[in-house]
Motif scaffolding. Structure first.
Motif, PDB file in Angstrom:
ATOM      1  N   SER A  16       7.738   8.982  58.637  1.00  0.00           N
ATOM      2  CA  SER A  16       7.662  10.349  59.135  1.00  0.00           C
ATOM      3  C   SER A  16       6.342  10.525  59.873  1.00  0.00           C
ATOM      4  CB  SER A  16       7.766  11.341  57.980  1.00  0.00           C
ATOM      5  OG  SER A  16       7.825  12.665  58.450  1.00  0.00           O
ATOM      6  N   ASP A  72      13.755  14.821  61.911  1.00  0.00           N
ATOM      7  CA  ASP A  72      12.386  14.466  61.552  1.00  0.00           C
ATOM      8  C   ASP A  72      11.707  13.752  62.720  1.00  0.00           C
ATOM      9  OD1 ASP A  72      10.107  14.122  60.045  1.00  0.00           O
ATOM     10  OD2 ASP A  72      10.843  12.348  58.990  1.00  0.00           O
ATOM     11  N   CYS A  76      10.289  10.468  63.405  1.00  0.00           N
ATOM     12  CA  CYS A  76      10.416   9.200  62.685  1.00  0.00           C
ATOM     13  C   CYS A  76      10.002   8.020  63.562  1.00  0.00           C
ATOM     14  CB  CYS A  76      11.862   9.017  62.218  1.00  0.00           C
ATOM     15  SG  CYS A  76      12.078   7.595  61.129  1.00  0.00           S
ATOM     16  N   THR A  78      13.893   9.297  56.584  1.00  0.00           N
ATOM     17  CA  THR A  78      14.134  10.728  56.523  1.00  0.00           C
ATOM     18  C   THR A  78      14.657  11.183  57.880  1.00  0.00           C
ATOM     19  OG1 THR A  78      11.787  11.042  57.010  1.00  0.00           O
ATOM     20  CG2 THR A  78      12.469  11.199  54.714  1.00  0.00           C
ATOM     21  N   THR A  81      16.141  13.940  58.566  1.00  0.00           N
ATOM     22  CA  THR A  81      15.912  15.371  58.781  1.00  0.00           C
ATOM     23  C   THR A  81      14.696  15.861  58.010  1.00  0.00           C
ATOM     24  OG1 THR A  81      17.281  16.036  56.905  1.00  0.00           O
ATOM     25  CG2 THR A  81      18.392  15.709  59.020  1.00  0.00           C
ATOM     26  N   TRP A  82      14.168  16.979  58.460  1.00  0.00           N
ATOM     27  CA  TRP A  82      13.129  17.654  57.686  1.00  0.00           C
ATOM     28  C   TRP A  82      13.236  19.153  57.907  1.00  0.00           C
ATOM     29  CZ3 TRP A  82       7.410  17.934  59.553  1.00  0.00           C
ATOM     30  CH2 TRP A  82       7.348  18.285  60.904  1.00  0.00           C
ATOM     31  N   SER A  96       6.540  21.396  53.562  1.00  0.00           N
ATOM     32  CA  SER A  96       7.745  20.974  54.277  1.00  0.00           C
ATOM     33  C   SER A  96       8.689  20.319  53.275  1.00  0.00           C
ATOM     34  CB  SER A  96       7.400  19.998  55.407  1.00  0.00           C
ATOM     35  OG  SER A  96       6.729  18.860  54.904  1.00  0.00           O
ATOM     36  N   TYR A 124      12.093  17.403  52.941  1.00  0.00           N
ATOM     37  CA  TYR A 124      13.007  16.405  53.503  1.00  0.00           C
ATOM     38  C   TYR A 124      14.343  16.500  52.776  1.00  0.00           C
ATOM     39  CZ  TYR A 124       8.690  14.369  55.348  1.00  0.00           C
ATOM     40  OH  TYR A 124       7.508  14.180  56.003  1.00  0.00           O
TER      41      TYR A 124
END
Length: 559
Positions: A118, A201, A203, A354, A356-357, A377, A379
């Motif tokens: 991330s 995210d 990444c 990850t 998405t976040w 935040s 995840y």
């Protein structure tokens, strides 16, 4: 005994550590023509032998759960494949009433061989947080100043994401994002209903070929090291680039003891223990860069005592080891999506990252809108994995239980909170006066407990994530009883933090020690506190800036 072996050659720069910061320093300094010797506490990696290389859990002797005798001392980031690469010989202690887990990878490249990838930028909302909410101190830099370095790092390593236009996470230069899974679209709809973001995210994983590195082929083995170099790691990126110059000497199994000083109390070199011969070795250079990782760098400085530095080198402020901060990690909610019951299995975790976040959405317009200051935040993830960890949520046995396992296989979902702790006078590391490691060097002792601000974030996040699951049509199975132990995130910051006042900060705005002008720090220990973002890409960006500052000093003859 000290001085039993002295390196005959003197170098321009010694770099201690070969991870995110050390690797970037080596690459930048060597490409500028400086002669660099890098010291690493463990051995060199061979991706063919040391990484996962597509081995599945069922092919491993203990099915991925490690030898039972090793499990009690296992770090959460260790796997059955990578276990030999993590540090267990060099011990540490935890003060009574405190909690801390200190996972260290001693192999060349360090934790960045196996990181979560991330890669969000810090922003002005982080650098000026104290001006906004009145807590602690501002950073000695502006976002405008560091943004170009972020861009250069992103273009070098490749970061997959999208432009999101959010004040808490500045946008950068991105490759195409990793595609959403079915569960992500469902959770995103739920997030929209309750007014929280659910986005791709940032990444550092290659969705397309980039700078000579192939695109990720989604084998799902990232935690065991990438055998193709399709996500950033020093092993595939910065170390080969430094070696290509012919200016790098890499010494392995070098357990650094202390920084050596001359008669003017400037750094003149480093003493280390050769872990193979058990002999102490001294190596000399015009400048020293400590990038040993956040807490290891502080430990080395505290152990670097002399007549002029009785409390450790460059520690006239008394701040080396202080201000330890970390990310509170935990599981704020987990459950399942009934919409996906009985659906075909999908490769939901073949990227093992990850995807998405939920970037910080709290206290953006009003710094005290919530009961806590600043923000966290989250995840999100789930779906088909290589082991059905949801098995204890299902009842039954035999063939009926097996059918249920398969039926629920696409449905599980869960969340991970990333909440920054505030600096506290009670959270720090020092040297244990009674314990030394196997080489006779005093070990680090940790004093740490979660504070009230981060615990308020934890409770807030549990409610938000439960609401999100329900809004998405899912069912909540539960939440973690408590956050994970401090240190488990591997994102600690603060014990050598930078600032403009030599009386209050260890390093200046260029990560140069106030007291020792030829000693630099290039890891997360310079950051005044944790933010809601991870630290790796920021370590690289700030190290790039510091390295070029040091190069300019060499050019002017001012080292």
């Amino acid at each position: 005994m000290r001085g039993s072996r002295i390196s005959k050659k003197s170098y321009d720069v010694i770099v201690v550590g070969t991870g995110a910061g050390g690797g970037m320093a080596m690459k930048t300094l060597c490409e500028a023509g400086l002669n660099v010797v890098a010291l690493n506490s463990g051995r060199r990696l061979d991706p063919v032998k040391d990484f996962g290389n597509h081995r599945q859990r069922y092919e491993l002797k203990y099915r991925g759960f490690m030898d039972p005798k090793d499990r009690p001392k296992r770090y959460v980031c260790e796997t059955e494949i990578t276990q030999p690469l993590w540090e267990h010989e060099i011990t540490y202690t935890v003060a009574p009433g405190s909690r801390w887990v200190w996972a260290r990878c001693h192999a060349v490249g360090g934790k960045a061989n196996f990181w979560g990838r991330s890669s969000a930028r810090f922003g002005e909302i982080d650098f000026k947080a104290a001006s906004l909410d009145g807590c602690d101190v501002d950073w000695p830099v502006t976002y405008e100043e560091i943004a170009p370095y972020y861009s250069r790092v992103e273009r070098m390593i490749g970061v997959a994401s999208t432009v999101q236009n959010r004040p808490s996470n500045p946008d950068g230069d991105y490759l195409p994002p990793i595609k959403f899974r079915c569960l992500d679209y469902i959770l995103q709809k739920g997030a929209e209903k309750i007014g929280v973001p659910y986005l791709p995210d940032r990444c550092a994983q290659l969705t397309v070929a980039h700078n000579g590195h192939p695109a990720c082929h989604y084998c799902g083995g990232c935690t065991n090291g990438c055998d193709t170099g399709s996500f950033f790691s020093p092993t595939w990126f910065t170390i080969p680039a430094a070696e290509k110059t012919g200016k790098l000497e890499l010494r392995t199994n070098a357990h650094v003891k202390d920084v050596l000083v001359d008669e003017n109390e400037r750094a003149k070199g480093v003493a280390y223990i050769d872990r193979n011969t058990k002999q102490e070795v001294e190596v000399y250079a015009k400048a020293v860069v400590l990038a040993a990782s956040c807490c290891e760098t502080a430990k080395i400085m505290l152990n670097s005592k002399s007549r002029h530095w009785p409390d450790g080198i460059a520690n006239s402020s008394g701040q080396v080891g202080r201000n330890l901060s970390d990310h509170l990690y935990g599981t704020p909610a987990y459950g399942y999506l009934p919409q996906l019951l009985g659906q075909p299995s999908r490769p939901d975790n073949v990227h093992e990252s990850t995807v998405t976040w939920m970037p910080r959405w709290q206290n953006l317009t009003n710094p005290r809108e919530e009961k806590f200051i600043r923000g966290y935040s989250v995840y999100g993830g789930g779906g088909c994995d290589n082991f059905p960890y949801y098995h204890d949520q299902l009842e039954g046995f035999g063939s009926q239980f097996k059918r249920n396992i398969k039926r629920y296989y696409p449905t599980p979902i869960g969340f991970l909170i990333q909440a920054p702790s505030l600096p506290s006078k009670t959270n720090y590391l020092d040297l244990d006066p009674d314990v030394k490691d196997v080489y006779g060097i005093p070990v680090a002792r940790f004093h740490f407990q979660w504070g009230s601000n981060e615990m308020l974030m934890w409770e807030h996040c549990k409610q938000v994530c439960a609401d999100l699951v329900k809004a998405a049509g899912g069912e909540v199975w539960g939440a973690g009883d408590d956050p994970f132990p401090p240190g488990q995130s591997l994102h600690e910051t603060g014990p050598c933090r930078f600032g403009n006042d030599p009386k209050s900060f260890v390093t200046d705005r260029f990560s140069q020690c106030h007291d020792v002008p030829n000693l630099y720090v290039c890891d997360a220990s310079i950051f005044p506190f944790a933010t809601d973002k991870t630290s790796t890409i920021s370590i690289m960006a700030f190290t790039l800036r510091t390295s070029e500052y040091l190069i300019e000093k060499f050019r002017r003859g001012d080292v």
